[in-house]
Design a protein around this motif. Structure first.
Motif, PDB file in Angstrom:
ATOM      1  N   GLY A  74      74.485  93.143  47.132  1.00 37.11           N
ATOM      2  CA  GLY A  74      75.497  93.978  47.770  1.00 37.11           C
ATOM      3  C   GLY A  74      76.863  93.808  47.127  1.00 37.11           C
ATOM      4  O   GLY A  74      77.002  93.237  46.034  1.00 37.11           O
ATOM      5  N   ASP A  75      77.876  94.295  47.843  1.00 41.44           N
ATOM      6  CA  ASP A  75      79.265  94.145  47.400  1.00 41.44           C
ATOM      7  C   ASP A  75      79.873  92.852  47.953  1.00 41.44           C
ATOM      8  O   ASP A  75      81.036  92.558  47.710  1.00 41.44           O
ATOM      9  CB  ASP A  75      80.106  95.337  47.903  1.00 41.44           C
ATOM     10  N   VAL A  76      79.069  92.116  48.730  1.00 41.03           N
ATOM     11  CA  VAL A  76      79.533  90.882  49.370  1.00 41.03           C
ATOM     12  C   VAL A  76      78.721  89.716  48.812  1.00 41.03           C
ATOM     13  O   VAL A  76      77.503  89.838  48.637  1.00 41.03           O
ATOM     14  CB  VAL A  76      79.329  90.987  50.908  1.00 41.03           C
ATOM     15  N   HIS A  77      79.407  88.610  48.531  1.00 44.22           N
ATOM     16  CA  HIS A  77      78.705  87.413  48.053  1.00 44.22           C
ATOM     17  C   HIS A  77      78.003  86.776  49.262  1.00 44.22           C
ATOM     18  O   HIS A  77      78.639  86.062  50.050  1.00 44.22           O
ATOM     19  CB  HIS A  77      79.705  86.452  47.407  1.00 44.22           C
ATOM     20  N   LYS A 108      87.292  83.200  59.313  1.00 46.70           N
ATOM     21  CA  LYS A 108      86.207  82.612  60.096  1.00 46.70           C
ATOM     22  C   LYS A 108      85.871  83.544  61.269  1.00 46.70           C
ATOM     23  O   LYS A 108      86.769  84.090  61.918  1.00 46.70           O
ATOM     24  CB  LYS A 108      86.664  81.242  60.624  1.00 46.70           C
ATOM     25  N   ASP A 109      84.572  83.743  61.477  1.00 47.65           N
ATOM     26  CA  ASP A 109      84.090  84.565  62.593  1.00 47.65           C
ATOM     27  C   ASP A 109      84.301  86.072  62.439  1.00 47.65           C
ATOM     28  O   ASP A 109      84.255  86.813  63.411  1.00 47.65           O
ATOM     29  CB  ASP A 109      84.695  84.104  63.929  1.00 47.65           C
ATOM     30  N   ALA A 110      84.530  86.519  61.208  1.00 51.62           N
ATOM     31  CA  ALA A 110      84.618  87.973  60.983  1.00 51.62           C
ATOM     32  C   ALA A 110      83.208  88.575  60.988  1.00 51.62           C
ATOM     33  O   ALA A 110      82.204  87.879  60.773  1.00 51.62           O
ATOM     34  CB  ALA A 110      85.293  88.247  59.649  1.00 51.62           C
ATOM     35  N   ILE A 111      83.165  89.893  61.248  1.00 55.23           N
ATOM     36  CA  ILE A 111      81.908  90.641  61.117  1.00 55.23           C
ATOM     37  C   ILE A 111      81.973  91.343  59.757  1.00 55.23           C
ATOM     38  O   ILE A 111      82.962  92.031  59.465  1.00 55.23           O
ATOM     39  CB  ILE A 111      81.773  91.694  62.237  1.00 55.23           C
ATOM     40  N   VAL A 112      80.942  91.166  58.946  1.00 58.37           N
ATOM     41  CA  VAL A 112      80.992  91.727  57.585  1.00 58.37           C
ATOM     42  C   VAL A 112      79.794  92.649  57.358  1.00 58.37           C
ATOM     43  O   VAL A 112      78.639  92.254  57.531  1.00 58.37           O
ATOM     44  CB  VAL A 112      81.017  90.591  56.523  1.00 58.37           C
ATOM     45  N   ILE A 113      80.104  93.888  57.007  1.00 52.34           N
ATOM     46  CA  ILE A 113      79.077  94.901  56.776  1.00 52.34           C
ATOM     47  C   ILE A 113      79.079  95.243  55.284  1.00 52.34           C
ATOM     48  O   ILE A 113      80.096  95.675  54.746  1.00 52.34           O
ATOM     49  CB  ILE A 113      79.359  96.183  57.607  1.00 52.34           C
ATOM     50  N   ASP A 114      77.937  95.055  54.662  1.00 57.18           N
ATOM     51  CA  ASP A 114      77.833  95.233  53.204  1.00 57.18           C
ATOM     52  C   ASP A 114      77.069  96.523  52.896  1.00 57.18           C
ATOM     53  O   ASP A 114      75.860  96.612  53.088  1.00 57.18           O
ATOM     54  CB  ASP A 114      77.095  94.016  52.623  1.00 57.18           C
ATOM     55  N   VAL A 115      77.789  97.533  52.401  1.00 64.69           N
ATOM     56  CA  VAL A 115      77.166  98.830  52.100  1.00 64.69           C
ATOM     57  C   VAL A 115      76.589  98.844  50.677  1.00 64.69           C
ATOM     58  O   VAL A 115      75.656  99.591  50.379  1.00 64.69           O
ATOM     59  CB  VAL A 115      78.207  99.977  52.268  1.00 64.69           C
ATOM     60  N   GLY A 116      77.107  97.998  49.818  1.00 62.66           N
ATOM     61  CA  GLY A 116      76.777  98.056  48.390  1.00 62.66           C
ATOM     62  C   GLY A 116      75.294  97.902  48.074  1.00 62.66           C
ATOM     63  O   GLY A 116      74.573  97.151  48.734  1.00 62.66           O
TER      64      GLY A 116
END
Ligand code: NAD
Length: 281
Positions: free
Chosen positions: A239-242, A221-229
């Motif tokens: 991306g590589d993230v759902h 919870k509350d993470a920062i997620v950067i999707d390069v895909g």
């Protein structure tokens, strides 16, 4: 959840760079120059190069594209790079990848003068980055870094997980996060429990090339997620993230498209200007 708008951030960066080019022109009576070498007729490469040229022109750089057919000999390309290395009007040289099989990619990368290596792939720049010295930084991880920093300027002590260990993305990303005093775990295809690693992270950068690999229950919870895909699927580019799942738990997330992608070209322009500035000292 906050959507990290890469399109907006890239537009802001381009506006800053345009202003900088105007100032450099007034000071030095010349503008930074970017030369791109394009070999063959692969459609994606042609599109990338066209976009790079358009963006370079928009911010006021001198931009040139040198095109060769697929059949061009390696020594002709190396000869052209040598010529560009000693051309004072060229601040940055980029050879668009991938290259035809008969051309040695590493030889080409190493032929570029490290001070004009706007992709940051030359071993000298790779070494400088990992030693914490000034260097050209590969454009996509640099774009991710700027997006993260814009959202959260102080990354001291944060736990970061980078998914993917490519020279293009994962490895330089790791160096950039280390420089910011993150505790970094770099994961890859042989990592035993990727979900468990991701669940530890305050920051996740996913650069894998597997559609929607990172699921909602992999993210704290509350993470920062950067999707390069950037993955082509039946439902379009993902991306590589759902996205749907992760947007329910993350504090901030980059969309695909419109996240990291637009920052990549803006960072290429930034690298060209930085190479020019270093050459004027
Ligand atoms: P790559 O194929 O060179 O590297 C992929 C990495 O992912 C490898 O290190 C591999 O070990 C790792 N990996 C593979 N399967 C895995 C798994 N199941 N679990 C964990 N790790 C795994 O790819 P790349 O060039 O780094 O590109 C990654 C993605 O980023 C691709 O989708 C690419 O299209 C995209 N990309 C986007 C931009 C942009 O501007 N947004 C730029 C470059 C690449």
């Amino acid at each position: 959840m906050i959507l990290i708008d890469g399109k907006k951030a890239a537009a802001e960066l381009r506006a800053e760079l345009k202003q900088e080019v105007t100032e450099l022109k007034a000071k030095h009576n010349k503008v930074p120059g970017l030369t791109v070498i394009l070999i063959g007729d692969l459609t994606p490469s042609q599109i990338y190069v066209r976009n790079k040229e358009k963006s370079a022109n928009e911010v006021g750089l001198k931009s040139e594209v040198i095109k060769y057919p697929d059949s061009v000999e390696e020594k002709a390309v190396l000869g052209k790079i040598k010529e560009l290395n000693s051309d004072e009007t060229v601040s940055g040289i980029l050879v668009q990848l991938p290259l035809p099989k008969h051309i040695d990619k590493q030889k080409v990368i190493e032929a570029i003068d490290p001070s004009k290596d706007v992709d940051g792939f030359h071993p000298m720049n790779v070494g400088n980055l990992s030693s914490g010295y000034e260097s050209s930084i590969p454009c996509t991880p640099l774009g991710c870094y700027l997006l993260i920093k814009k959202f959260q300027p102080n990354l001291n002590g944060k736990k970061a997980v980078v998914v993917g260990r490519s020279n293009l993305n994962g490895k330089p990303m790791t160096q950039l996060l280390l420089k910011e005093n993150c505790t970094v775990t770099i994961t890859h295809s042989k990592t035993k429990d990727l979900k468990a690693e991701c669940l530890e992270a305050d920051i996740i950068v996913a650069a894998v090339g597997i559609p929607e690999l990172v699921r909602g229950d992999w993210v704290k919870k509350d993470a920062i997620v950067i999707d390069v895909g950037i993955n082509k699927t039946d439902k379009g580019i993902v991306g590589d993230v759902h996205f749907d799942e992760v947007s329910k738990v993350a504090k901030a997330l980059t969309p695909v498209p419109g996240g990291v992608g637009p920052m990549t070209i803006a960072c290429l322009l930034k690298n060209t200007i930085d190479c020019f500035k270093r050459s004027q000292i």
